[in-house]
Design a protein around this motif. Sequence first.
Motif, PDB file in Angstrom:
ATOM      1  N   MET A   1      17.626  13.400  -5.265  1.00  0.00           N
ATOM      2  CA  MET A   1      16.804  14.239  -6.188  1.00  0.00           C
ATOM      3  C   MET A   1      18.201  14.460  -6.693  1.00  0.00           C
ATOM      4  SD  MET A   1      16.388  18.383  -4.467  1.00  0.00           S
ATOM      5  CE  MET A   1      16.466  20.024  -5.843  1.00  0.00           C
ATOM      6  N   PHE A   2      19.497  14.769  -6.250  1.00  0.00           N
ATOM      7  CA  PHE A   2      20.543  15.175  -6.756  1.00  0.00           C
ATOM      8  C   PHE A   2      21.000  13.720  -8.437  1.00  0.00           C
ATOM      9  CE2 PHE A   2      24.993  14.297  -7.640  1.00  0.00           C
ATOM     10  CZ  PHE A   2      25.398  15.305  -8.307  1.00  0.00           C
ATOM     11  N   LEU A   8      18.465  14.124 -16.037  1.00  0.00           N
ATOM     12  CA  LEU A   8      18.105  14.792 -16.263  1.00  0.00           C
ATOM     13  C   LEU A   8      18.884  15.888 -17.830  1.00  0.00           C
ATOM     14  CD1 LEU A   8      15.150  16.741 -14.412  1.00  0.00           C
ATOM     15  CD2 LEU A   8      14.905  15.662 -16.561  1.00  0.00           C
ATOM     16  N   ILE A   9      20.720  16.305 -16.817  1.00  0.00           N
ATOM     17  CA  ILE A   9      21.401  16.932 -17.409  1.00  0.00           C
ATOM     18  C   ILE A   9      21.834  15.935 -18.737  1.00  0.00           C
ATOM     19  CG2 ILE A   9      23.296  17.648 -16.991  1.00  0.00           C
ATOM     20  CD1 ILE A   9      22.191  19.109 -13.818  1.00  0.00           C
ATOM     21  N   ILE A 222      11.156  22.110  -9.806  1.00  0.00           N
ATOM     22  CA  ILE A 222      12.254  22.498  -9.529  1.00  0.00           C
ATOM     23  C   ILE A 222      13.609  21.523 -10.322  1.00  0.00           C
ATOM     24  CG2 ILE A 222      12.412  21.841  -7.112  1.00  0.00           C
ATOM     25  CD1 ILE A 222      13.813  24.867  -8.660  1.00  0.00           C
ATOM     26  N   GLU A 223      13.315  20.707 -10.169  1.00  0.00           N
ATOM     27  CA  GLU A 223      14.541  19.844 -10.118  1.00  0.00           C
ATOM     28  C   GLU A 223      14.268  19.948 -12.883  1.00  0.00           C
ATOM     29  OE1 GLU A 223      13.917  15.995  -6.825  1.00  0.00           O
ATOM     30  OE2 GLU A 223      13.393  15.977  -8.844  1.00  0.00           O
ATOM     31  N   LEU A 224      13.069  20.028 -12.489  1.00  0.00           N
ATOM     32  CA  LEU A 224      13.816  20.330 -13.961  1.00  0.00           C
ATOM     33  C   LEU A 224      13.770  21.162 -14.792  1.00  0.00           C
ATOM     34  CD1 LEU A 224      12.646  18.834 -17.145  1.00  0.00           C
ATOM     35  CD2 LEU A 224      10.119  19.707 -16.611  1.00  0.00           C
ATOM     36  N   VAL A 225      13.393  22.406 -13.517  1.00  0.00           N
ATOM     37  CA  VAL A 225      13.963  23.694 -14.053  1.00  0.00           C
ATOM     38  C   VAL A 225      15.913  23.834 -14.182  1.00  0.00           C
ATOM     39  CG1 VAL A 225      14.209  25.853 -13.286  1.00  0.00           C
ATOM     40  CG2 VAL A 225      12.163  25.339 -13.815  1.00  0.00           C
ATOM     41  N   ILE A 226      15.958  22.157 -12.877  1.00  0.00           N
ATOM     42  CA  ILE A 226      17.490  22.712 -12.614  1.00  0.00           C
ATOM     43  C   ILE A 226      18.502  22.165 -13.993  1.00  0.00           C
ATOM     44  CG2 ILE A 226      19.437  22.075 -11.313  1.00  0.00           C
ATOM     45  CD1 ILE A 226      17.909  22.952  -9.159  1.00  0.00           C
ATOM     46  N   ILE A 364       8.680  32.075 -10.997  1.00  0.00           N
ATOM     47  CA  ILE A 364       7.377  32.219 -11.421  1.00  0.00           C
ATOM     48  C   ILE A 364       7.068  30.723 -12.905  1.00  0.00           C
ATOM     49  CG2 ILE A 364       6.141  33.448 -13.121  1.00  0.00           C
ATOM     50  CD1 ILE A 364       7.379  35.766 -12.548  1.00  0.00           C
ATOM     51  N   ALA A 365       8.168  30.757 -13.763  1.00  0.00           N
ATOM     52  CA  ALA A 365       8.315  29.317 -14.818  1.00  0.00           C
ATOM     53  C   ALA A 365       8.179  28.214 -13.466  1.00  0.00           C
ATOM     54  CB  ALA A 365       9.847  29.494 -15.100  1.00  0.00           C
ATOM     55  N   SER A 366       9.034  27.776 -12.370  1.00  0.00           N
ATOM     56  CA  SER A 366       8.168  26.698 -12.000  1.00  0.00           C
ATOM     57  C   SER A 366       6.979  26.495 -11.464  1.00  0.00           C
ATOM     58  CB  SER A 366       9.392  26.523 -10.578  1.00  0.00           C
ATOM     59  OG  SER A 366      11.114  26.592 -10.697  1.00  0.00           O
ATOM     60  N   TYR A 367       6.487  27.430 -11.005  1.00  0.00           N
ATOM     61  CA  TYR A 367       5.107  27.755 -10.695  1.00  0.00           C
ATOM     62  C   TYR A 367       4.394  27.159 -11.463  1.00  0.00           C
ATOM     63  CZ  TYR A 367       0.416  29.027  -9.153  1.00  0.00           C
ATOM     64  OH  TYR A 367      -0.624  29.492  -8.706  1.00  0.00           O
ATOM     65  N   ARG A 368       5.124  27.467 -13.071  1.00  0.00           N
ATOM     66  CA  ARG A 368       4.309  27.441 -13.985  1.00  0.00           C
ATOM     67  C   ARG A 368       3.977  25.548 -14.457  1.00  0.00           C
ATOM     68  NH1 ARG A 368       0.251  30.102 -16.853  1.00  0.00           N
ATOM     69  NH2 ARG A 368       1.564  29.259 -18.732  1.00  0.00           N
ATOM     70  N   LEU A 369       5.134  25.403 -14.219  1.00  0.00           N
ATOM     71  CA  LEU A 369       5.266  23.881 -14.384  1.00  0.00           C
ATOM     72  C   LEU A 369       4.559  23.384 -13.686  1.00  0.00           C
ATOM     73  CD1 LEU A 369       9.055  23.896 -15.384  1.00  0.00           C
ATOM     74  CD2 LEU A 369       7.501  23.677 -16.994  1.00  0.00           C
ATOM     75  N   LYS A 370       4.566  23.365 -12.184  1.00  0.00           N
ATOM     76  CA  LYS A 370       3.996  23.091 -11.597  1.00  0.00           C
ATOM     77  C   LYS A 370       2.783  22.600 -11.317  1.00  0.00           C
ATOM     78  CE  LYS A 370       3.323  22.712  -6.657  1.00  0.00           C
ATOM     79  NZ  LYS A 370       3.480  22.831  -5.084  1.00  0.00           N
TER      80      LYS A 370
END
Length: 372
Positions: A1-2, A8-9, A222-226, A364-370
């Motif tokens: 995950m890390f 991504l960063i 969640i990884e994409l959001v982070i 909410i944004a993470s849920y929308r992406l999923k």
Amino acid sequence: MFFRIIQLIKKELIQTLRDKRAFGILLIAPMLQLLVFGYVATTDIKRSAAVICDYDQTPASRALIRKFTASSYFEDKFYTSSQADIDRYLDSGKAVIGIIIPPDFHKTLKSGRPVTVGFALDGANSNRATILSGYIQFIIADYSNRVISEFIGNSAIDANVPLDVKPRVWFNPDLKSVNYMVPGVIGMLTLILLLTLTSLSIVRERELGTAEQIVVTPIRPIELVIGKIIPAGFAGFLVTTLVLVVGLLWFKINFVGSVLLLYFFAGFFMFCAISMGLLISTYSQTGDQAMWSNQFFMMPNVLLSGFIFPIDNMPEVIQYVTYVLPMRYFLVIIRGIFLQGAGFTELWPQAAVLFSWGLVVVTIASYRLKKH
């Protein structure tokens, strides 16, 4: 995950640096807006044109006029010998204030009796008229104190003036609006920048065709959001630093708090702005949709947060609406640090609200992406 988040960063940073438009958003736009708000968006009104009708023509009346012109708030642009001419200057817009000094002004003052000085203000701009009225009262009060000590200080009439009022202004002794506006500009520019960058991030993936590539990778929502939040946070801290340096070195604004505390609490506000931008990007299919959607969130935060208009002066219903705006809480934080030297104990409730607000929106944004 890390490892996936790090990659991504790196992708986001490389993609942003390659975009020439990003340089303008990150550096040029904040500086231009800071200069505009620092010099133009100010409540200080200086060099207002005045028309003066002095019927007395004595050293006392001329001293009163000098009190006004020496303050830099007023300029003695016009003189007239008739009070009727003042209306003509105000109607034409050549002057915004008329000063009428009555006959026997000096004699009445010396005798210890009250004397009335007339003022006519152009009320077409009610905000300007209110501010100028405050300047007039301050100048007249200062002149009156001098007259009391000079003319009647040794007479029995001095007993009628038992109070010597000397107001003390805390946190902003010079009453400079730039000390109040520039800290708020940090919040406004941070909001605009991060909302713009992040609201376009997912949309840009769709427009470039890289969204499908991300979907087939093992990256979780969640990884994409982070991975989107951290690079945007770097940009937010960069803008905060630029505005802080320019404000301190160029505008000479007061700063009595802790820089580390400022950056720490600014992170909570950036979290809110970034999470809202990500949520907007999940609903937008094109960049134009994202930019238009930004306005529905950006404008209420700028207009109703207390940045320009005091919240206490708003209708009661609107005051309740401001409690859902993250910028309201950040302005309390940043102005408290800049002007009052407030610490963690005084400001943690606002930070807690910002963190909770951002956490709800990013979930909410993470849920929308999923979901998509």
